[in-house]
Write a protein that holds these residues in place. Structure first.
Motif, short mmCIF file in Angstrom:
data_model
loop_
_atom_site.label_atom_id
_atom_site.label_comp_id
_atom_site.label_asym_id
_atom_site.label_seq_id
_atom_site.Cartn_x
_atom_site.Cartn_y
_atom_site.Cartn_z
N SER A 1 22.24 46.66 -84.76
CA SER A 1 23.37 46.79 -85.67
C SER A 1 24.04 48.17 -85.54
CB SER A 1 22.86 46.55 -87.10
OG SER A 1 23.85 46.84 -88.02
N ALA A 2 23.22 49.23 -85.54
CA ALA A 2 23.76 50.59 -85.45
C ALA A 2 24.39 50.83 -84.08
CB ALA A 2 22.65 51.60 -85.70
N PHE A 3 23.73 50.37 -83.05
CA PHE A 3 24.18 50.64 -81.68
C PHE A 3 25.53 49.98 -81.40
CE2 PHE A 3 24.18 49.77 -77.06
CZ PHE A 3 23.93 51.04 -76.57
N LEU B 1 7.76 56.88 -81.98
CA LEU B 1 7.75 57.52 -80.65
C LEU B 1 9.16 57.83 -80.17
CD1 LEU B 1 8.43 55.36 -78.13
CD2 LEU B 1 6.17 54.53 -78.70
N ALA C 1 16.37 49.13 -91.51
CA ALA C 1 15.18 49.32 -90.70
C ALA C 1 15.09 50.77 -90.21
CB ALA C 1 15.21 48.37 -89.52
N ILE C 2 16.22 51.30 -89.76
CA ILE C 2 16.27 52.69 -89.29
C ILE C 2 16.98 53.49 -90.36
CG2 ILE C 2 17.15 54.22 -87.49
CD1 ILE C 2 16.77 51.90 -85.51
N HIS D 1 11.38 44.82 -86.35
CA HIS D 1 12.31 45.08 -87.45
C HIS D 1 13.26 46.23 -87.07
CE1 HIS D 1 13.74 45.07 -91.52
NE2 HIS D 1 13.23 46.25 -91.82
N HIS D 2 12.71 47.28 -86.48
CA HIS D 2 13.54 48.40 -86.02
C HIS D 2 14.55 47.93 -84.97
CE1 HIS D 2 10.55 51.82 -87.22
NE2 HIS D 2 11.29 51.42 -88.21
N GLY E 1 17.57 46.55 -86.59
CA GLY E 1 18.36 47.65 -87.17
C GLY E 1 19.07 48.45 -86.10
N TRP E 2 18.36 48.69 -84.99
CA TRP E 2 18.96 49.42 -83.87
C TRP E 2 20.19 48.65 -83.34
CZ3 TRP E 2 19.43 47.34 -78.93
CH2 TRP E 2 20.08 48.19 -78.02
N SER F 1 16.33 54.39 -74.90
CA SER F 1 15.29 53.72 -75.67
C SER F 1 15.59 52.23 -75.64
CB SER F 1 15.29 54.23 -77.12
OG SER F 1 14.32 53.53 -77.86
N TYR G 1 14.25 48.34 -76.91
CA TYR G 1 13.37 47.47 -77.68
C TYR G 1 13.23 46.16 -76.91
CZ TYR G 1 13.86 50.64 -81.62
OH TYR G 1 13.83 51.75 -82.43
N THR H 1 8.56 49.21 -77.70
CA THR H 1 9.69 50.10 -77.42
C THR H 1 9.27 51.21 -76.46
OG1 THR H 1 11.43 51.45 -78.47
CG2 THR H 1 9.24 51.67 -79.37
N ASN H 2 10.26 51.81 -75.86
CA ASN H 2 10.01 53.01 -75.08
C ASN H 2 11.06 54.05 -75.44
OD1 ASN H 2 12.33 52.24 -73.78
ND2 ASN H 2 11.40 51.88 -71.79
N ALA I 1 23.81 58.71 -83.44
CA ALA I 1 24.61 57.54 -83.81
C ALA I 1 24.28 56.30 -82.98
CB ALA I 1 26.09 57.87 -83.68
N SER I 2 23.48 56.46 -81.92
CA SER I 2 23.08 55.29 -81.13
C SER I 2 22.10 54.42 -81.88
CB SER I 2 22.44 55.72 -79.80
OG SER I 2 23.35 56.47 -79.03
N CYS I 3 21.44 54.97 -82.90
CA CYS I 3 20.42 54.22 -83.63
C CYS I 3 20.63 54.22 -85.15
CB CYS I 3 19.03 54.78 -83.37
SG CYS I 3 18.51 54.73 -81.65
N HIS I 4 21.29 55.25 -85.64
CA HIS I 4 21.46 55.38 -87.10
C HIS I 4 22.84 54.88 -87.49
CE1 HIS I 4 17.76 57.67 -87.92
NE2 HIS I 4 17.95 58.18 -86.71
N GLU I 5 22.88 53.95 -88.44
CA GLU I 5 24.14 53.35 -88.90
C GLU I 5 25.13 54.44 -89.33
OE1 GLU I 5 25.32 50.30 -89.18
OE2 GLU I 5 23.64 48.89 -89.35
N PRO I 6 26.38 54.38 -88.86
CA PRO I 6 27.35 55.40 -89.23
C PRO I 6 27.67 55.40 -90.73
CG PRO I 6 28.41 53.63 -88.02
CD PRO I 6 26.93 53.38 -87.95
#
Lengths: 123, 424
Positions: free
Chosen positions: B413-415, A92, A65-66, B406-407, B410-411, B360, B362, B372-373, A54-59
């Protein structure tokens, strides 16, 4: 013989009564732990690892984008994660996540996410 | 036989009751009370995840009504994003997760009596306390640089009014001026950020003030993502950004606010705009609660994030030390989740799983060029150790970098939805 059959029936009835009391006890304890009609806390291993997702994928599953993962089934998640584990490309970030999970942890996480999706809830 | 059965059944019921009702017995009455001090990334995440568990009573203490994210604030400085788009209220945590939000500051913690005193006089008792105070600045280390000086030479290292001040200064700077960034010594919040700032301000200069220069005076001799940054600077901003390591300058010794100059051991540099990022330490409430050791940071157990100095108090985010995790929003979020699940497991007597800690970041080199890492961590020998580390590579195609940028969006927004429960 008759007396023995009666004794067996009584014994079975007592056993049944004990089971009912035991089940009532469990229900009572559940009410005590989760008052006010609230849901129990899910702190299973799957829930804990899925929290990282959930830190990166929209709930809401609306990520552009992700990609969203909220609606994926268990097998699709495992298959995707095994592909991410095998290669640094195309992500990665997902490669690192996939490498950090054992097969059992991956299965538990996929099962949790799929169950949540089936239940219409978010990860 | 009958008596034996009753005892057995009674024992079973009693055992079941004891096992599942343990939190009530431990705390005496009502739902377990968790107080969280600090509504930044770490504190908000702990509150949100504990609030999600419903059976726990969560109170979040935070003086500000909104949180402005430090991550992505360099995009604001470059005119690429509004500050409003980086600003999040805490109301969704209250409405969606039943968390009690108190707009106040903690002034004292009583670890023995398990109570927090707030500036407004309120006293909050707790079963477990989580402290997420972020960073504070060591203002004394650069002569002449204090809170008053920061109003003229902003640090802009806590996003908000400081970011607005620096943006105004950059906008009003004449073309041809020198923008000086003083980069701090390790450890500090968000290791690649001073260099991302240089990159994005260079992007702004390139378009609007093309004769201007950026000078980074570093307290270090190397920095995070150095190869990637220096490659990008030569590709996007040739001749515009100069980085001087500590071994060349002897590091910054003083600032002269009136003259707008920065003094190193061997030289004095005049700045049209100066951004002084001071050395850092754990946020101040950590000092009051006895959570900080000689390092200036808070040592914690790497599984539960419980302070090793004060049992019953957990610390997450930038203020902790004791391992390899960088001080980043992602780290704070990851630690906060581990902490929330550890608290819940402890309260319910459930099994404790070793946490999967992750980071991670960006980082923008230009609006369509980001790297990114990804790092995984695990507890080992009382510390947080890096398990695997991956990072973007110099020479990646423009398409890969564009996709990473781009990621990143998106990150973000989700974060932020994960931390604050969605919505800005």
């Amino acid at each position: 013989m008759k007396r023995e059959r009666v004794a067996a029936i009584v014994s079975r009835a007592k056993g049944l009564a004990a089971e009912i009391r035991w089940l009532l006890g469990l229900s009572l304890s559940a009410i005590l732990l989760f008052p006010e009609g609230s849901a129990p806390a899910d702190i299973s291993q799957g829930a804990q690892i899925a929290a990282t997702c959930a830190s990166c994928h929209e709930p809401t599953g609306g990520g552009q984008a992700i990609p969203p993962i909220a609606a994926l089934d268990e097998q699709a998640i495992v298959k995707a994660m095994l592909a991410f584990r095998a290669s640094e490309s195309p992500s990665l970030v997902m490669h690192a996540v996939a490498l950090s999970l054992s097969d059992d942890e991956l299965a538990a996480t996929a099962r949790y996410l799929a169950d949540r999706a089936n239940a219409g809830r978010q990860p | 036989m009958t008596d034996w059965t009753r005892r057995q059944i009674g024992g079973l019921i009693g055992g079941a009751l004891l096992a599942v009702a343990a939190p009530h017995i431990v705390r005496g009455q009502g739902r377990a009370k968790i107080v969280v001090i600090g509504g930044g990334i770490g504190g908000a995440t702990v509150a949100r995840y504990l609030g999600d568990m419903k059976s726990i009573d969560v109170t979040l203490v935070e003086p500000n009504s909104n949180h402005v994210t430090c991550f992505f604030s360099n995009l604001y400085l470059a005119g690429l994003r509004s500050l409003a788009s980086l600003t999040f209220g805490l109301e969704t945590l209250a409405e969606g997760y039943g968390i009690t939000i108190i707009r106040d500051s903690a002034v004292a913690i009583d670890p023995v009596g398990r109570a927090v005193e707030l500036r407004g006089g309120t006293k909050l008792s707790y079963d477990r306390l989580v402290v997420a105070p972020g960073v504070a600045f060591k203002f004394g280390e650069i002569e002449g640089y204090d809170e008053a000086a920061a109003k003229i030479m902003p640090h802009a290292w806590i996003a908000g009014p400081q970011s607005e001040l620096l943006r105004r200064q950059l906008e009003s700077m004449e073309d041809g001026g020198v923008f000086v960034i003083a980069a701090p010594p390790n450890p500090f919040r968000c290791p690649p950020a001073p260099y991302e700032r240089a990159s994005l301000v260079a992007c702004y200069f390139k378009q609007f003030k093309p004769r201007s220069k950026i000078l980074i005076l570093d307290a270090k001799d190397k920095f995070s993502g150095q190869e990637l940054f220096q490659d990008a600077w030569s590709r996007h901003y040739p001749g515009m950004i100069e980085w001087l390591p500590s071994q060349f300058t002897g590091a910054i010794k003083a600032v002269d606010v009136a003259a707008r100059s920065v003094v190193t051991e061997g030289e004095t540099f005049r700045a049209a705009v100066a951004n002084i990022i001071p050395a850092q330490k754990a946020g101040l409430i950590g000092e009051k609660a006895g959570l900080i050791d000689a390092s200036g940071w808070c040592p914690v157990d790497p599984v539960t994030f419980e302070s090793t100095l004060q049992p019953g108090i957990h610390v997450v985010g930038d203020s902790i030390i004791g391992g390899d995790m960088p001080k980043s929003a992602f780290s704070a979020n990851s630690q906060a989740k581990a902490c929330a699940f550890a608290i819940a497991a402890s309260l319910t007597g459930s099994p404790q799983f070793p946490p999967h800690l992750f980071n991670s970041c960006y980082t923008f080199l230009a609006p369509d060029d980001a790297f990114t890492n990804a790092l995984t961590f695990a507890p080992e020998g009382g510390r947080i150790k890096t398990v695997k580390m991956f990072i973007s590579k110099v020479g990646e195609s423009a398409e890969v970098r564009r996709r990473t940028a781009h990621h990143a969006v998106g990150w973000y927004s989700a974060f932020t939805a994960d931390v604050f429960g969605g919505g800005s």
